[in-house]
Design a protein around this motif. Structure first.
Motif, mmCIF file in Angstrom:
data_model
loop_
_atom_site.group_PDB
_atom_site.id
_atom_site.type_symbol
_atom_site.label_atom_id
_atom_site.label_comp_id
_atom_site.label_asym_id
_atom_site.label_seq_id
_atom_site.Cartn_x
_atom_site.Cartn_y
_atom_site.Cartn_z
ATOM 1 N N ALA A 208 38.149 17.409 -27.634
ATOM 2 C CA ALA A 208 37.079 16.444 -27.399
ATOM 3 C C ALA A 208 36.217 16.824 -26.210
ATOM 4 C CB ALA A 208 37.679 15.062 -27.157
ATOM 5 N N SER A 209 34.961 16.413 -26.240
ATOM 6 C CA SER A 209 34.099 16.629 -25.086
ATOM 7 C C SER A 209 33.764 15.301 -24.400
ATOM 8 C CB SER A 209 32.831 17.366 -25.504
ATOM 9 O OG SER A 209 32.181 16.655 -26.529
ATOM 10 N N ARG B 267 28.750 1.592 -21.919
ATOM 11 C CA ARG B 267 27.828 2.142 -20.935
ATOM 12 C C ARG B 267 27.243 3.475 -21.374
ATOM 13 N NH1 ARG B 267 28.520 1.255 -15.261
ATOM 14 N NH2 ARG B 267 28.896 -0.971 -15.122
ATOM 15 N N ALA B 268 27.833 4.092 -22.411
ATOM 16 C CA ALA B 268 27.378 5.420 -22.818
ATOM 17 C C ALA B 268 25.956 5.343 -23.363
ATOM 18 C CB ALA B 268 28.315 6.004 -23.865
ATOM 19 N N GLU B 269 25.209 6.295 -22.971
ATOM 20 C CA GLU B 269 23.815 6.375 -23.381
ATOM 21 C C GLU B 269 23.731 6.493 -24.896
ATOM 22 O OE1 GLU B 269 19.999 9.064 -22.012
ATOM 23 O OE2 GLU B 269 22.077 9.692 -21.711
ATOM 24 N N ARG C 71 32.782 13.206 -16.856
ATOM 25 C CA ARG C 71 32.483 12.957 -18.274
ATOM 26 C C ARG C 71 31.921 11.550 -18.458
ATOM 27 N NH1 ARG C 71 36.872 15.453 -22.530
ATOM 28 N NH2 ARG C 71 36.912 17.563 -21.665
ATOM 29 N N ILE C 72 32.543 10.566 -17.781
ATOM 30 C CA ILE C 72 32.090 9.178 -17.926
ATOM 31 C C ILE C 72 30.709 9.004 -17.305
ATOM 32 C CG2 ILE C 72 32.543 6.788 -17.255
ATOM 33 C CD1 ILE C 72 35.561 7.469 -17.322
ATOM 34 N N SER D 80 37.244 15.498 -13.367
ATOM 35 C CA SER D 80 36.792 15.858 -14.712
ATOM 36 C C SER D 80 36.453 14.631 -15.548
ATOM 37 C CB SER D 80 37.877 16.664 -15.445
ATOM 38 O OG SER D 80 38.070 17.906 -14.825
ATOM 39 N N ILE D 81 37.374 13.677 -15.622
ATOM 40 C CA ILE D 81 37.088 12.528 -16.468
ATOM 41 C C ILE D 81 35.995 11.665 -15.854
ATOM 42 C CG2 ILE D 81 38.963 11.051 -15.602
ATOM 43 C CD1 ILE D 81 39.214 10.012 -18.519
ATOM 44 N N ALA E 44 32.701 21.898 -20.049
ATOM 45 C CA ALA E 44 33.167 22.175 -18.694
ATOM 46 C C ALA E 44 33.976 23.452 -18.711
ATOM 47 C CB ALA E 44 34.040 21.023 -18.185
ATOM 48 N N ASP F 212 41.705 18.753 -20.053
ATOM 49 C CA ASP F 212 40.689 18.287 -19.110
ATOM 50 C C ASP F 212 40.072 16.980 -19.620
ATOM 51 O OD1 ASP F 212 39.620 19.392 -16.702
ATOM 52 O OD2 ASP F 212 37.664 19.457 -17.716
ATOM 53 N N GLY F 213 39.829 16.037 -18.722
ATOM 54 C CA GLY F 213 39.093 14.841 -19.134
ATOM 55 C C GLY F 213 39.963 13.776 -19.762
ATOM 56 N N ARG G 43 28.286 11.168 -16.483
ATOM 57 C CA ARG G 43 27.143 11.883 -17.072
ATOM 58 C C ARG G 43 26.697 11.257 -18.385
ATOM 59 N NH1 ARG G 43 25.080 16.487 -15.357
ATOM 60 N NH2 ARG G 43 24.472 17.124 -17.443
ATOM 61 N N ARG G 44 27.610 10.578 -19.074
ATOM 62 C CA ARG G 44 27.251 9.949 -20.344
ATOM 63 C C ARG G 44 26.702 8.542 -20.152
ATOM 64 N NH1 ARG G 44 30.057 11.078 -25.288
ATOM 65 N NH2 ARG G 44 30.219 13.323 -25.281
ATOM 66 N N ALA G 45 26.878 7.974 -18.926
ATOM 67 C CA ALA G 45 26.457 6.594 -18.719
ATOM 68 C C ALA G 45 24.941 6.491 -18.831
ATOM 69 C CB ALA G 45 26.912 6.095 -17.353
ATOM 70 N N ARG H 255 23.523 14.146 -12.744
ATOM 71 C CA ARG H 255 23.295 12.928 -13.540
ATOM 72 C C ARG H 255 24.474 11.989 -13.351
ATOM 73 N NH1 ARG H 255 22.409 12.624 -19.850
ATOM 74 N NH2 ARG H 255 22.527 10.411 -19.361
ATOM 75 N N GLN I 134 33.630 22.144 -24.780
ATOM 76 C CA GLN I 134 33.882 20.850 -24.161
ATOM 77 C C GLN I 134 32.961 20.534 -22.988
ATOM 78 O OE1 GLN I 134 38.441 21.442 -23.843
ATOM 79 N NE2 GLN I 134 38.142 19.385 -24.628
ATOM 80 N N PRO J 178 35.228 11.431 -22.785
ATOM 81 C CA PRO J 178 36.452 11.025 -22.081
ATOM 82 C C PRO J 178 37.560 10.653 -23.071
ATOM 83 C CG PRO J 178 34.534 9.864 -21.193
ATOM 84 C CD PRO J 178 34.083 10.578 -22.436
#
Lengths: 255, 255, 255, 255, 255, 255, 255, 255
Positions: C194-195, C249-251, B245-246, B241-242, B51, C226-227, B248-250, B119, B49, C197
């Motif tokens: 899941a990895s 917004r996700a890359e 996750r949000i 944590s969440i 983390a 988590d997350g 770093r993926r943006a 990031r 996951q 959010p």
């Protein structure tokens, strides 16, 4: 139990023999209400507290409500107001008090028999359109008790810019009533802006975690805004009453 | 239960006889954690996951926490973090992981073993000074997971002007975490301004009708602000944590 | 209250005399919404936060809803969505917005006026068939906000094998929405796999100790996955909103 | 109130004059317990229900506990068990019953006076390390009542792979006890796998929305897993009792 | 996730090339349920846990229930049972499964397709006449799962003498189910008499402080009776399931 | 379980051979109620406790209620009373017991078959008109049990003067029953004046923070008035029962 | 507010000029209590209601309690009782009232200055040893108010046979007080046996689902036993008060 | 967000070039508070709302409180008040503000730097001695905000005669604050007598069903007394604030 002055006067009358002691005791016991059997109409409240008794329609039969309304009117109440009244109940009241008017959304019917001269300004601000019934119950009560009322509905908090036109009225008000359900956050926001007393009315608008108004109530009670007190969930009537008491006593401002 | 790809690979290995079937079944059952008897350390979570597992200190003995911390470190976790750890527990962790650092107010101790390249931007905004412990638990978690974090404390809602300097940072954030107790109204206000995802963290700050954070939680859940989700009361860890996750993926924004 | 940039521009206009100060103050107060008397339609929200205001049907009259829907449409909202709308209300909206479509189970009616280009993937997973209304409210909102949506219904937790076909989609999603009532355990299970959010939506499905969704809500909030963050009970709308914010917004991933 | 057979025998004795009627009435009233003034020790329970009375230490003085323990021992109980006993209380019991042993984490002290021959298999599975005290209270009770007990601690649900080594033991068990706090999801997961009866024990582990075990309790009660019943929060004792009743009665399986 | 044996066999088949690895992965993912779009029918549960899936009618449409019922029947379930089904729903099920029978008070409809040979004795005892619906839901489930069931209704606790004729049956039962609302005291009383496992079912019978069954539930959970576990409020289905699991496994007594 | 005297007599009869032991055991088990299958009518209660069983209509079918009513009448109950009975149920009872009378507001129907000689005085005082149904349920029960009852309705607390005429009756009463919803304050006020026992009956009158009577209940329980005990919300029946027990036992006062 | 008779007398005195009206008004206002500044000691209560005021120690300082105790003693109270008093508070009271005695377990200290002649019988029955403090608070209050008290502790409900020796005393009592925590089932059982009034006292004994006595309270309130009323959780004082009122008024039975 | 007048002035200054636009924007954002890092001290509140910010001691460190107190003092607050401050905290404040005084019972410390001329009358009435801390917190706040305050403690409701001397002060007050725990009935009684606004403060005094003040709160909210609003549990500060706002605005009465 009545005011100290009345007690003094009655005792003085007993002392000068104009009233017999046992008569005085009876007097004390029986005078200030009218007994309809199923109800004791507090015809004395307006003299004692400056506002006539209000009839809560919910839980009473049509006949009971009509008879209490009539008794209050006959006893000279400045106004007769029935709240939480559905359509048949409003009709029943209008039958015994033909001059009565009603407001469907507020579920209220009332007859204003001796309009009180208006004094003081009450500002009512609501968070959303669905708070309308409570807003208007508050307004009707405050107007019947003799105050000027201004209403801003659906001010919200999610878009604070909608709040802007309310600000000038905040400065003019003697008291602000904030009507809000769900998170009740509008009370905190208004409470952080107003310098006059603020009365919060949590409403049962919302679902799930709104818990029928309990969340808004708790949020208002724990708000760190200064100068804020609250009434019960959906209690527009109570909000109108205390707002009118505050506004009518407020000193007239210099122009 | 592991990822589909690993399942496919293992089955392929069985198919080409490089792994015996019963061996594969054993593999599936035993590999991804380490059994300490009283605890099964999920050494596999970071792979699965992204983390590493976090150790909740509360309710465990000093010895248990120290042994789990060591096991995670030996298994190659990028960081080892213990939360809800009082002073003796933090000392116990520092004894087995001498490079560990601690934050008294956040009641946390952690060793960052392989810093992750940062990031994404997380903005944390709190309502009052007393929300500090939760703010910093959130910050530590989000930083250990590899994000840039900005913090604004004691923004309040009673004096909305204190909110002004936060607004520019709102525009730069990939996610906002709002930490607030009592009426939790700050989440609604921020939720009405931000255009990125907002995570609310109700705190147990306040007394009486704050109900240990339940009021703030309910208020956030029933807020009509769009784009807001919440974590549990005082759960800075979950928020970090969440948020990470949000963030770093943006997508990286154009300059 | 509007964005910093707008404030700067307005002040600059005042400085170069193209706008008179009192005019500017008026501007600030009145511009960004339309006052219908009983409602202030936030025509500005889409500009400010990227998503148009949604109309909660419950607690409003047919006429109010129709008029707000029309006002939003006239103000150029990309879409007009009414939730918690029973059949007569959906009909009332379709009368003023003939292009509107509806979903009976989700109790929603909407007109998509300027479809947004789709970006990002939202995966919705539900525990049981009865969660359907919330699943589809979430889906409609997320699609109207411009995301790709995949739905897996009735995945359950009592028979974990039903979860297997969901796993490959977990890997492809930018955000997962888990919709579950009763014990809400599916959120914990998905949260452990899941990895990306995860947003939990507790539903009021179930009786007795389900407490109208409160148990699922509490279980999700206290889950050690988590997350994971949650929205209010049955709040598919809120889940769709934050999921879309995260997903858009996700890359974009490399192929 | 005693068993039917005893009632029949006593009445028969009265009929053949071996017992006088008033004597019989006295007999019925006084026999099956010992009155210590502050306590009536149910020395008869083991005969009646197959398990000796257990002493709940909490809320009793050291002296009271010691005297009840002694009375049970003197009455021939197969074992004497005191739960929720802090260190001084455990010492007080060991003073009067020198052969007693104790378990600090389970806060229990007990003397096994006539070990019962073991029969049937109880499997105990816990979600986390912090559930240890309840796990071991369950284990001690079930062992004292004469069953074989297997324990798997910290199985979790966030990483389902940790569950794998439990599965073979599931197939061998006559009853499974699942001990879990926070969201209690492990009970639903195990409940979906086991074919024998499952007993859930919610624990008060967790903070905030865990509500002291109430969330785990409600989640277990509303779980859609088939064949699951629960005992009270942290009630390892009760779980051990019913598990032993089930396991000891289970038919011996063919090899 | 399926049983260990099946996993071993599938892996063995892969090893001897009778099954291709990717085929095996597909197999694992797709086999054990049937996807109806809105529902995944767990056709595999009976094999895995010995009892077929039950359909909760509440919250599903007539069409959904009928299609799930048919799917279960086609998959070879030993019985198909729909609970919380009102009259139209029961009719809808009888249309697709003409052999189905129904019980109006229990709000259940079922088709017993392959009667299971009866084994073990379940005794159901209720506190009052109003508990009838739950009593009979329990009875139907336990009978369909292959047990002998005896019922004593309206035993009460206010007049303990009504309990007398139940006592002989207590001695014969392998498990007792106590169904009671209001104060739930019957569970404590029966729990103090029985030597077999006791399952309590709190019911929502009663008003005011009965709190919809919550009081009976809490009372049962905190009862000091030994060997008692409970299922959710009004959950006759769950009680029938665990009672049958216990009773069918109980060793046959010597005559 | 029956009275000690009966037990003694039965045992004596066994001793002098006038009753055979096994017959006596049967006697004990079967005598004191009548089994209707779905109900065990406690025909013995009046002998044992001086008051016949009352039938709670709610949750039973018309047929069940009629048959229980008939059974009680046939067993010689001094009166047969059905509470919480809607119009059709009252009609059903009047069909089997033609002499029965009913009270619509109290939702009760009853047949007084052998009027008990009246003894003792019960005073019932209510806070508002809406408490009427509970007031009259209390009155009917107390009268059927053989007491004199005086009723004062709508005494309120907001205008304490309405309380005055109640005071003389307070001095004459053997027990006072105070019926009040909302804040339940009347119980505290009466509790501070009366010198006889006071029984509070909280009612579900009121909305919002009245919480269906829970607030009145809690207020009465925590009242610092001395000599006050309460029954359940809206439980006029229970109040009438205990009031009659107290009043009938009260010593006759000297004139 | 004082009794009617006193009001009549005072008014008569005013009428015959032996008392001046304003003097009478003053009299009415000031007489019946003593103002200590921080407390108004109700020295008049014993005359008005037959029982002296009791001092709740909790929440008051040592000095406040000592001064109130002294004031009551000086005013001629028949007894002075302080409840919820820890050791230092009990010592402080004994310093000002050297004749005072104390009960450690009941946390009470009292001085009986003019013992009241005993009349009437109160029977106190408790469920468990841990209910002791409440049992003895009840006993002390009832004895000080002049009643004979019999106590049976640890009667339980799990082994109903322990109840047998209580039954003869049930027949002799004028009122029964049942003290029970956890499930409170003993109140229902006793309530089904007694023919005199029964007062339930829920206690905070128990953990988890006992909810600090709330479960026992609710169970007692919703019990279907006839003739049962309850006081607040752990309120032995209130139970003693109402029990004494009932018992002292009960008619003396013929021998 | 500041007052409309300030906004107008600033914009005018920008228009006549005396202030540069970007400077104005900065001004708007930064002026009205002082940033201490962990706290933003609202130095502007007194100007905006007429009352300086108050420091809630609870949840802050000694150092934080001292630094905020100093910052407020340096910013020219008319008074600096710290509430919920234990002894060490009060000492820490007195160290930085040597002129500060403290009240141990109210747990408050304050420095009155520029006494405000007193105007208007606040009457505080409490139910019991234990309400003292809240009474005095209310009094201190109202006095610091410039009002005359009268206090009547321990008025009770069980002996209404103690209320008599309060009545004359009721007539003189501009607002009444009623402080009461347990059943909160005093607020209803006072609310039925006063003609000015009434503010209720529920306190956490009491045990068991007092539920830490929740019962008093609910009772006050649902009271049918007219003109009553409430603040949070134990919130003397809030009561003092709104009472002062009401009293200072009340028109001066003719002599």
């Amino acid at each position: 139990m009545t005011s100290r002055r009345q007690l003094d006067e009655l005792l003085a009358a007993v002392a000068d023999h104009s009233v017999h002691p046992s008569e005085a005791a009876d007097e004390l016991s029986k005078l200030p209400y009218r007994d309809l059997g199923f109800a004791r109409v507090d015809t004395h409240r307006e003299l004692r507290q400056g506002a006539p008794e209000v009839i809560l329609g919910e839980g009473k039969t049509l006949d009971e409500v009509a008879r209490i309304a009539l008794a209050l009117a006959e006893a000279g109440a400045s106004s007769v107001l029935v709240t939480r009244a559905d359509e048949p109940m409003r009709a029943a009241v209008r039958e015994v008090l033909p001059e009565a008017v009603e407001d469907e959304r507020a579920r209220a019917v009332w007859a204003e028999r001796e309009p009180i001269e208006k004094r003081g300004h009450v500002l009512i601000v609501s968070a959303g359109t669905s708070d309308g019934p409570v807003v208007h119950e508050t307004r009707i009560r405050a107007e019947l008790l003799g105050t000027h009322v201004t209403v801003h509905e659906d001010v919200g908090v999610a878009g604070l810019h909608r709040l802007a036109p309310v600000i000038p009225d905040l400065d003019r008000a003697d008291v602000v009533v904030v009507v809000a359900g769900m998170d009740g956050a509008l009370a905190s926001v208004i409470g952080g802006l107003a310098s006059c007393p603020v009365i919060g009315v949590p409403t049962s608008v919302g679902y799930g975690s709104a818990h029928g108004g309990q969340t808004a109530l708790n949020a208002m009670l724990t708000s760190c805004a200064d100068g804020l007190a609250v009434v019960g969930i959906d209690d527009g009537l109570g909000a109108g009453s205390i707002a009118a008491r505050i506004a009518r006593r407020a000193e007239v401002r210099a122009p």
